[in-house]
Design a protein around this motif. Structure first.
Motif, PDB file in Angstrom:
ATOM      1  N   ASN A  40       0.864  -1.206   0.036  1.00 19.47           N
ATOM      2  CA  ASN A  40       0.094   0.027  -0.153  1.00 19.47           C
ATOM      3  C   ASN A  40       0.924   1.345  -0.023  1.00 19.47           C
ATOM      4  N   SER A  45      -2.075   3.406  -2.851  1.00 23.77           N
ATOM      5  CA  SER A  45      -3.368   3.251  -2.382  1.00 23.77           C
ATOM      6  C   SER A  45      -3.871   1.692  -2.143  1.00 23.77           C
ATOM      7  N   PRO A  47      -5.160  -1.616  -3.175  1.00 24.81           N
ATOM      8  CA  PRO A  47      -6.075  -2.219  -4.136  1.00 24.81           C
ATOM      9  C   PRO A  47      -6.932  -3.145  -3.716  1.00 24.81           C
ATOM     10  N   ILE A  62      -0.433  -7.209  -9.211  1.00 25.48           N
ATOM     11  CA  ILE A  62      -0.841  -5.889  -9.439  1.00 25.48           C
ATOM     12  C   ILE A  62       0.145  -4.931 -10.346  1.00 25.48           C
ATOM     13  N   TYR A  64      -0.503  -1.827 -13.789  1.00 19.23           N
ATOM     14  CA  TYR A  64      -0.804  -0.436 -14.215  1.00 19.23           C
ATOM     15  C   TYR A  64      -1.849  -0.947 -14.982  1.00 19.23           C
ATOM     16  N   SER A  66      -6.388  -0.023 -16.181  1.00 21.32           N
ATOM     17  CA  SER A  66      -7.832   0.329 -15.454  1.00 21.32           C
ATOM     18  C   SER A  66      -8.969  -0.902 -15.801  1.00 21.32           C
ATOM     19  N   ALA A  69     -10.961  -6.211 -11.835  1.00 18.59           N
ATOM     20  CA  ALA A  69     -10.309  -7.528 -11.307  1.00 18.59           C
ATOM     21  C   ALA A  69     -10.692  -8.621 -11.661  1.00 18.59           C
ATOM     22  N   VAL A  99      -5.148  -7.565 -10.627  1.00 22.33           N
ATOM     23  CA  VAL A  99      -5.962  -6.416 -10.206  1.00 22.33           C
ATOM     24  C   VAL A  99      -4.955  -5.148 -10.733  1.00 22.33           C
ATOM     25  N   GLN A 100      -5.559  -4.342 -11.260  1.00 26.10           N
ATOM     26  CA  GLN A 100      -4.853  -3.147 -12.103  1.00 26.10           C
ATOM     27  C   GLN A 100      -5.239  -1.821 -11.411  1.00 26.10           C
ATOM     28  N   CYS A 101      -4.492  -0.849 -11.534  1.00 17.66           N
ATOM     29  CA  CYS A 101      -4.906   0.441 -10.799  1.00 17.66           C
ATOM     30  C   CYS A 101      -3.719   1.412 -11.564  1.00 17.66           C
ATOM     31  N   LYS A 102      -4.176   2.635 -11.745  1.00 21.81           N
ATOM     32  CA  LYS A 102      -3.145   3.676 -12.205  1.00 21.81           C
ATOM     33  C   LYS A 102      -2.363   4.632 -11.295  1.00 21.81           C
ATOM     34  N   GLU A 103      -1.513   3.798 -10.738  1.00 23.27           N
ATOM     35  CA  GLU A 103      -0.435   4.491  -9.813  1.00 23.27           C
ATOM     36  C   GLU A 103       0.874   4.528 -10.624  1.00 23.27           C
TER      37      GLU A 103
END
Length: 310
Positions: A40, A45, A47, A62, A64, A66, A69, A99-103
Motif C-alpha cells: 500500500n 493506495s 488495491p 498488481i 498498471y 484500469s 479485477a 488487479v489493475q490501478c493507475k499509480e
C-alpha cells in the motif's frame, strides 16, 4: 520444495499468451510481516478492500491499468470478480488474482503480493508456482524476530537469479528500543544473509506511511535508503529485460496474461517518454496526500519521490 529446478513446461495459466512486460517484484515473508502495508505504501493506495485479509488470498498480481479485477485459474481461464468477494476464492484452483490501478510506481514494475509463507492453512504450492515469474523479491522480516530459521529455509531454495535482485527489509524497526539495538540486529542479519540479497535494511512502515509532508519523519523511518535500493534494483532488471538477458527459469517465456498487458505497450511508451531511459532516484520529499499533484517528471530530471513512491 525444489524451486531451483526449472519446470520443463510453461505453466498452463501462461501458455500461448505473449506480450511486453515490466520488471516483476514479489513481496514475501511470513505471516504479519508487513507485506500488505508495504504494498500500500509503494502503490499509494490500497488495491484491496480492508475487510480482505491478505494471508487468506493467493498471490495478488498488481499492474498498471484500469481493467476489472479477475481470478486467473490454473488453466489460464479468467473470471471477472468483485474484490469484496475475494475471501470465497479457492486457493488450490487459483493461480493469482489480477488487479489493475493507475499509480505511477506501476508504470515501472508489476508488484506481486504473495501470501505468508508460514500460513498453516495454505499449501506452499500456492506461492511456489508464481515465484519463478518474479525477477526479484522484497522479503519482509519483523525486526523484533529478524530472519528466523523458517525464513532462511525457504530462501535457500529460491533461485540465485532471483536472490541477486532481491532486498531484505526488516520491518517494525521502531519497535526496537534504541538505535544501538537496531544496529546490532541489522549487523547480525547482514552477517547471516551475506550474498543472499542485493541489500538489507531496516524500516518503520508506519512511520513512512504517516510521514505526510514531513521529510524528517520519512528519513527517520528508513524509507529513503529503501526507495533508492528499490529503484536501482528495478533499473537493473529493466536493463536486463531490454538487453534480452535471461532472468527467469521459463527460458522460452516472455509473456503475461493478456489482461495484465492491456494497454501495456502504450503505458510503457508513456513511462519512457516521461522518465527517460532510467529512473534517477533522489531524496524523497514527502507531500500531503490531499495536496499531492500527479507527478510529471521530465527526461533527465530526478523522480520526485513521496510516501507513495511516485
Amino acid at each position: 520444495m525444489t524451486l531451483d529446478t526449472p519446470p520443463q513446461d510453461e505453466p498452463a495459466f501462461l501458455k500461448g499468451v505473449k506480450g511486453p512486460r515490466r520488471p516483476r517484484i514479489a513481496l514475501m515473508g511470513e505471516f504479519s510481516a508487513g507485506k500488505s502495508t508495504l504494498a500500500n505504501l509503494m502503490i499509494g493506495s490500497d488495491p484491496l478492500p480492508v475487510q480482505v485479509i491478505a494471508t487468506q488470498l493467493p498471490p495478488v498480481w498488481i499492474s498498471y491499468g484500469s481493467g476489472p479485477a479477475a481470478i486467473v485459474d490454473l488453466e489460464g481461464n479468467e473470471t471477472p470478480c468483485e474484490l469484496e468477494a475475494l475471501q470465497e476464492i479457492s486457493t488450490e484452483e487459483t493461480a493469482f488474482i489480477r488487479v489493475q490501478c493507475k499509480e505511477e510506481i506501476l508504470r515501472m514494475c508489476d508488484i506481486i503480493d504473495m501470501p505468508g509463507i508460514s500460513d498453516p492453512n495454505m499449501a506452499s504450492a500456492v506461492w511456489e508456482r508464481i515465484l519463478p515469474l518474479a525477477d526479484g523479491v522484497i522479503w519482509c522480516s519483523p525486526a523484533t524476530q529478524a530472519w528466523r530459521q523458517s525464513e532462511a529455509s525457504v530462501w535457500e531454495n529460491v533461485p540465485k537469479h532471483i536472490q541477486e535482485h532481491s532486498l531484505l527489509l526488516l520491518t517494525r524497526g521502531d519497535m526496537l528500543v534504541s538505535e544501538k539495538d537496531r544496529r546490532k540486529v541489522l549487523k547480525r542479519v547482514r552477517s547471516e544473509t551475506d550474498a543472499l540479497f542485493a541489500a538489507s535494511m531496516m524500516i518503520s512502515l508506519t512511520q513512512a506511511r504517516d510521514a505526510e509532508d514531513d521529510p524528517a519523519i520519512w528519513e527517520e523511518s528508513g524509507a529513503e535508503p529503501f526507495v533508492t535500493e528499490f529503484l536501482n534494483t528495478i533499473n537493473r532488471i529493466a536493463d536486463q529485460i531490454e538487453d534480452g538477458s535471461p532472468l527467469e527459469p521459463f527460458k522460452t517465456l516472455n509473456c503475461e496474461p493478456q489482461a495484465l498487458v492491456e494497454n501495456e505497450a502504450s503505458s510503457a511508451s508513456v513511462a519512457h517518454e516521461e522518465t527517460g531511459d532510467r529512473i534517477v532516484p533522489r531524496r524523497p520529499i514527502a507531500k500531503s496526500r490531499r495536496e499531492r499533484p500527479t507527478p510529471r517528471p521530465q527526461p533527465e530530471e530526478d523522480l520526485d519521490l513521496s510516501p507513495k513512491f511516485s
